[in-house]
Structure formats: C-alpha cells, structure tokens
Design a protein around this motif. Structure first.
Motif, PDB file in Angstrom:
ATOM      1  N   LEU A 155       0.825  -1.200   0.000  1.00  0.00           N
ATOM      2  CA  LEU A 155       0.000   0.000   0.000  1.00  0.00           C
ATOM      3  C   LEU A 155       0.865   1.259   0.000  1.00  0.00           C
ATOM      4  N   ASP A 156       1.990   1.215   0.688  1.00  0.00           N
ATOM      5  CA  ASP A 156       2.906   2.355   0.690  1.00  0.00           C
ATOM      6  C   ASP A 156       3.392   2.652  -0.721  1.00  0.00           C
ATOM      7  N   VAL A 157       3.755   1.608  -1.459  1.00  0.00           N
ATOM      8  CA  VAL A 157       4.328   1.787  -2.794  1.00  0.00           C
ATOM      9  C   VAL A 157       3.263   2.087  -3.840  1.00  0.00           C
ATOM     10  N   ASN A 158       2.121   1.410  -3.762  1.00  0.00           N
ATOM     11  CA  ASN A 158       1.122   1.500  -4.824  1.00  0.00           C
ATOM     12  C   ASN A 158       0.035   2.546  -4.585  1.00  0.00           C
ATOM     13  N   CYS A 159      -0.113   2.994  -3.351  1.00  0.00           N
ATOM     14  CA  CYS A 159      -1.249   3.865  -3.031  1.00  0.00           C
ATOM     15  C   CYS A 159      -0.878   5.148  -2.306  1.00  0.00           C
ATOM     16  N   ALA A 160       0.180   5.116  -1.506  1.00  0.00           N
ATOM     17  CA  ALA A 160       0.447   6.228  -0.591  1.00  0.00           C
ATOM     18  C   ALA A 160       0.954   7.482  -1.286  1.00  0.00           C
ATOM     19  N   HIS A 161       1.427   7.382  -2.528  1.00  0.00           N
ATOM     20  CA  HIS A 161       1.852   8.609  -3.209  1.00  0.00           C
ATOM     21  C   HIS A 161       0.655   9.525  -3.471  1.00  0.00           C
ATOM     22  N   CYS A 162      -0.568   8.967  -3.533  1.00  0.00           N
ATOM     23  CA  CYS A 162      -1.779   9.789  -3.638  1.00  0.00           C
ATOM     24  C   CYS A 162      -2.503   9.898  -2.304  1.00  0.00           C
ATOM     25  N   HIS A 163      -2.563   8.790  -1.552  1.00  0.00           N
ATOM     26  CA  HIS A 163      -3.288   8.756  -0.278  1.00  0.00           C
ATOM     27  C   HIS A 163      -2.351   9.106   0.874  1.00  0.00           C
ATOM     28  N   ARG A 164      -2.097  10.403   0.976  1.00  0.00           N
ATOM     29  CA  ARG A 164      -1.276  10.962   2.051  1.00  0.00           C
ATOM     30  C   ARG A 164      -1.561  12.451   2.113  1.00  0.00           C
ATOM     31  N   PRO A 165      -1.275  13.104   3.241  1.00  0.00           N
ATOM     32  CA  PRO A 165      -1.501  14.549   3.323  1.00  0.00           C
ATOM     33  C   PRO A 165      -0.716  15.298   2.256  1.00  0.00           C
ATOM     34  N   GLY A 166      -1.375  16.248   1.592  1.00  0.00           N
ATOM     35  CA  GLY A 166      -0.714  17.074   0.596  1.00  0.00           C
ATOM     36  C   GLY A 166      -0.690  16.501  -0.797  1.00  0.00           C
ATOM     37  N   ALA A 167      -1.188  15.255  -0.970  1.00  0.00           N
ATOM     38  CA  ALA A 167      -1.174  14.619  -2.279  1.00  0.00           C
ATOM     39  C   ALA A 167      -2.563  14.686  -2.918  1.00  0.00           C
ATOM     40  N   THR A 168      -2.687  14.120  -4.125  1.00  0.00           N
ATOM     41  CA  THR A 168      -3.897  14.333  -4.918  1.00  0.00           C
ATOM     42  C   THR A 168      -5.139  13.667  -4.344  1.00  0.00           C
ATOM     43  N   ALA A 169      -4.999  12.646  -3.505  1.00  0.00           N
ATOM     44  CA  ALA A 169      -6.163  11.992  -2.911  1.00  0.00           C
ATOM     45  C   ALA A 169      -6.240  12.240  -1.410  1.00  0.00           C
TER      46      ALA A 169
END
Length: 341
Positions: free
Chosen positions: A240-254
C-alpha cells in the motif's frame, strides 16, 4: 532486472570477443547535462544519452541501474530503473525516506512487455531535477525499438499483459504525471526510498561516492517475491505504501479521502480501519468502512483494488488490470486482523 544484472550486461558489452575488438573503437556514450537540466523538452530519449545500447537497455557508464524491493504494479510490465547523477555530485540519504537527489539528477524508468526476442519496449518515463524543480516527461518507443519520442499528449497502445489480457495500455500525458507525482503542488519522485532499496545497492552507491551514507538501522521492505512467506501485515503495508500512498497521504492528490497509507502511519483509522469513506462515491460498492477487520468482503479498500471498472478501480491511473497478487496480500492481511469488538 536488478542492478547487479544490469552491471553484468555492461561488462558483457565491454568484452564481446575478438570480432568486437577488431571493430573501430567508439567514444563511450555520455549523458548530456544540458539536455537534462536546460533543454526545455528534448524531443527524443536519445537526446539525453542515458543508454549505450538503448534497445538492450544497457546504461551509459555514468548511469546506475537499480530495483525496488516492492515495485509499483503496472499491468505486469517489466520495469527497468536507472539513476543519473552529474559528475561531482552525490545523493543524500534521508534514512527510510526518498533519497535527496541533486539538481541535474535524473530518474529513468522503462516499461517493457514480453520476454527474449518478443520483448517490446513500450515507454520510458524520465524525471529531471532542474533548478526550478522536477519535470516529468513520457517517451514512446518506436516500432524499430531504436529510440523513443516525446509523447506530451500521451498515447494508447494495444498489447497483451503477461497473463494474456488484451488491454489498451495508456502512456500518461505530461500533466497526468502530476497526479501520482504531485505533493503540495510540486512534482516529486515517489520510487527510490531508502527503505525500498536493497542494502547491497545502497552500500555500492556509498562505495562509489554516489551516496553520502546509509542508515544501517532503517526498516527495509522485504522483497515482493517473498510475499507468500512473509507476514501478511508486513507485505500489505509495504504494498500500500508503494502503490497507493503517493496519492493517499496529506498534501497529495487523494488527500481528501482522509486515508494515509504511508508505511510510517501507525494510526489505525488513518490507514482505513473502521473508517467511513469521505469521497468514495459509487466506488464504495455500498460498503460502510474502508477496512473491516476480519472481513475482506466488507472492506471498501479491497473492493476497489479488486475491481477493473473505471470509477471504482484503484489506483485510478497506471493500470488497466487487477493486480491479483496485491489483492491476495491485502485480503490476507485484513482477514488476519482481529475483528472489531
């Protein structure tokens, strides 16, 4: 392909035998620093000089191959990754986080499908660190597999995945790159985190003077190939960190989803456990919580991972098929959770 295998390819190319030695000597391919740092939008991948043999993906002498312990899923594509650092510079270790790369550095990632003589290079994405920030550019390989051309508008390519699924593969346009690489309004790398790189590779980089130091005590992600023997919780969080967290995190697109799927996030509700969706819409499948401990079939997160339907499937970009291996790991993790009281 890992960095050791790539270095073997370089060594092999340097010792082709008597016939090759009898051929006229050619100057080694060198990266064009102007193309990386100043030329606004180089029209061809070859303009950069990243490869001594582009078709074989043999890097130039000053370009270093690397692999990620847990890769981003992209319809089963084989991804070949490379790092370029200008002469006299080095990366700076940030522990488990992203390497701090100097201005003039470049990250190169080629997507390929098929094996052996049937292997087809489809696209190469480059991230260029310029004085005003990072620039992401996609390049589409030609049919002759000799070079790749800038695809500012993106492209669609019909191909078959390693599982035999016929798909319309999407090369993202220049602006879509920002959807995954965007953080607080800027474009940033998302792949080479210290925790997702091998100790051997990091040690090699330190020894070569290309990295200032390495943190021997950091929490390193296990290899994705070991997912069936490693604890489900460890593999699922890494995935999940590698595949999802680049969007699902504070300041990101999701970030409006309220989910924070970074590995360092320890708050149960932040990673979705018994958390009600904020912006899932019809993607929720009429389910009530992102993750229901012990009940994968009632968890929105898994529902969306397992769906190929546009508007439901997650991630929204970067794939057209379901990553069944990823689904299996996350399903096992949720199933093993102690049910909520």
């Amino acid at each position: 392909m890992n960095w050791r295998n790539a270095l073997v390819l370089v060594a092999a190319a340097a010792s082709l035998g008597a016939a090759a030695l009898a051929a006229p000597l050619r100057a080694p391919v060198m990266v064009d620093d102007v193309a990386v740092s100043e030329t606004r939008l180089p029209r061809k991948l070859s303009d950069f000089g990243f490869f001594s043999d582009p078709a074989a993906q043999v890097p130039a002498a000053n370009v270093t191959p690397y692999r990620l312990n847990v890769p981003l899923y992209s319809d089963g594509a084989d991804k070949l990754r490379f790092l370029y650092l200008p002469a006299g510079t080095q990366a700076r270790s940030m522990g488990e986080d992203l390497l701090d790369l100097p201005v003039g550095a470049a990250l190169i990632k080629t997507f390929a499908f098929g094996e052996g003589a049937d292997r087809r290079l489809v696209e190469t994405r480059v991230l260029l660190h310029r004085s005003d920030g990072w620039l992401a550019l996609p390049y589409r390989w030609n049919d002759d597999q000799t070079d790749a051309a800038l695809a500012v508008a993106g492209a669609r390519i019909d191909l078959a995945t390693p599982r035999g699924e016929a798909i319309s593969y999407r090369i993202p346009n220049k602006n879509q790159c920002k959807e995954c690489h965007g953080l607080n309004g800027a474009v940033v790398p998302i792949g080479p985190k210290g925790r997702n790189l091998s100790a051997d590779w990091l040690g090699h980089m330190v020894g070569a003077g290309k990295l200032d130091t390495m943190d021997d005590g950091m929490d390193t992600m296990p290899l994705w190939e070991s997912r069936d023997t490693m604890p489900a919780s460890q593999m699922a969080r890494a995935y999940l960190d590698v595949n999802c967290a680049h969007c699902h995190r504070p300041g990101a697109t999701a970030s409006n989803s309220g989910l924070d799927l970074r590995l360092e996030q320890r708050d149960a509700q932040a990673i979705g456990i018994m958390k009600r969706p904020v912006a899932a819409g019809r993607g929720s499948g009429n389910l009530l919580f992102d993750i229901v401990p012990g009940k994968p079939d009632q968890s929105i997160l898994l529902h969306r991972m397992a769906s190929p339907e546009p508007g439901v499937a997650m991630p929204e970009l970067g794939k057209a098929t379901v990553d069944q291996d990823g689904v299996d790991v996350v399903e096992r993790w949720i199933a093993e959770m102690k049910p909520a009281a």
